[in-house]
Scaffold this motif. Structure first.
Motif, PDB file in Angstrom:
ATOM      1  N   LEU A   1       0.830  -1.212   0.000  1.00  0.00           N
ATOM      2  CA  LEU A   1       0.000   0.000   0.000  1.00  0.00           C
ATOM      3  C   LEU A   1       0.859   1.254   0.000  1.00  0.00           C
ATOM      4  O   LEU A   1       0.487   2.263  -0.596  1.00  0.00           O
ATOM      5  N   GLY A   2       2.006   1.193   0.646  1.00  0.00           N
ATOM      6  CA  GLY A   2       2.927   2.338   0.640  1.00  0.00           C
ATOM      7  C   GLY A   2       3.338   2.711  -0.768  1.00  0.00           C
ATOM      8  O   GLY A   2       3.361   3.891  -1.132  1.00  0.00           O
ATOM      9  N   TYR A   3       3.635   1.708  -1.580  1.00  0.00           N
ATOM     10  CA  TYR A   3       4.016   1.981  -2.975  1.00  0.00           C
ATOM     11  C   TYR A   3       2.846   2.515  -3.776  1.00  0.00           C
ATOM     12  O   TYR A   3       3.009   3.375  -4.630  1.00  0.00           O
ATOM     13  N   LEU A   4       1.651   2.004  -3.512  1.00  0.00           N
ATOM     14  CA  LEU A   4       0.490   2.470  -4.268  1.00  0.00           C
ATOM     15  C   LEU A   4       0.057   3.874  -3.853  1.00  0.00           C
ATOM     16  O   LEU A   4      -0.377   4.663  -4.685  1.00  0.00           O
ATOM     17  N   LEU A   5       0.173   4.202  -2.574  1.00  0.00           N
ATOM     18  CA  LEU A   5      -0.318   5.484  -2.073  1.00  0.00           C
ATOM     19  C   LEU A   5       0.749   6.577  -2.054  1.00  0.00           C
ATOM     20  O   LEU A   5       0.421   7.760  -2.113  1.00  0.00           O
TER      21      LEU A   5
ATOM     22  N   ALA B   1       9.688   4.400  -2.679  1.00  0.00           N
ATOM     23  CA  ALA B   1      10.870   4.099  -3.483  1.00  0.00           C
ATOM     24  C   ALA B   1      12.122   4.648  -2.810  1.00  0.00           C
ATOM     25  O   ALA B   1      13.155   3.977  -2.754  1.00  0.00           O
ATOM     26  N   ALA B   2      12.033   5.850  -2.273  1.00  0.00           N
ATOM     27  CA  ALA B   2      13.181   6.435  -1.571  1.00  0.00           C
ATOM     28  C   ALA B   2      13.542   5.593  -0.351  1.00  0.00           C
ATOM     29  O   ALA B   2      14.722   5.369  -0.062  1.00  0.00           O
ATOM     30  N   GLY B   3      12.525   5.130   0.351  1.00  0.00           N
ATOM     31  CA  GLY B   3      12.766   4.304   1.530  1.00  0.00           C
ATOM     32  C   GLY B   3      13.307   2.921   1.193  1.00  0.00           C
ATOM     33  O   GLY B   3      13.928   2.272   2.023  1.00  0.00           O
ATOM     34  N   PHE B   4      13.082   2.459  -0.031  1.00  0.00           N
ATOM     35  CA  PHE B   4      13.549   1.148  -0.446  1.00  0.00           C
ATOM     36  C   PHE B   4      15.060   1.136  -0.577  1.00  0.00           C
ATOM     37  O   PHE B   4      15.702   0.143  -0.273  1.00  0.00           O
ATOM     38  N   GLY B   5      15.628   2.255  -1.047  1.00  0.00           N
ATOM     39  CA  GLY B   5      17.073   2.384  -1.116  1.00  0.00           C
ATOM     40  C   GLY B   5      17.707   2.164  -2.477  1.00  0.00           C
ATOM     41  O   GLY B   5      18.921   2.210  -2.609  1.00  0.00           O
TER      42      GLY B   5
END
Length: 129
Positions: free
Chosen positions: A20-24, A30-34
């Motif tokens: 949901l984080g990626y969708l919202l 994406a930044a938090g993914f690294g």
């Protein structure tokens, strides 16, 4: 509640949280993914698809056909989401439907066949009372 159940529930919640984080908030997620290089997302998609395939394979090999049907039905969201992503990010509707839409139909059909195959037997109405 059993510890194993709590841990399994946390895995489920984490999947919903990140998905949901990626969708919202895609940019924030994406930044938090690294991953700085956008090509890194090919790896993410590949790993996602391999994880789905392994989950289905495990259920298939263990003979858990009803659970497999439900997992395949739930995972139909993958080609549906892929279809929508193509349509909303520069791809053509025709290509999206041909590739991802047809995959979604086959996935849902397969799930339906598995669930129908393993559906609990129903008593005729006269015997049910």
């Amino acid at each position: 509640m059993r510890f194993n159940t709590v841990m399994a529930a946390l895995v489920v919640v984490a999947g919903f949280w990140f998905g949901l984080g990626y969708l919202l908030n895609g940019d924030g997620a994406a930044a938090g993914f690294g991953i700085v290089d956008p090509a890194g997302y090919y790896v993410v998609k590949g790993v996602r698809d391999l994880a789905y395939a392994l989950t289905a394979l495990i259920l298939l090999l263990m003979g858990h056909r009803r659970a497999l049907g439900w997992v395949i039905l739930a995972d139909a969201i993958i080609p549906i989401g892929d279809c929508l992503a193509v349509i909303t990010h520069g791809g053509t509707v025709g290509y999206a439907l041909m590739v991802h839409g047809s995959a979604a139909v086959l996935v849902v059909l397969t799930a339906g066949l598995l669930l129908r195959e393993t559906a609990p037997a129903r008593l005729p109405a006269a015997q049910a009372h």
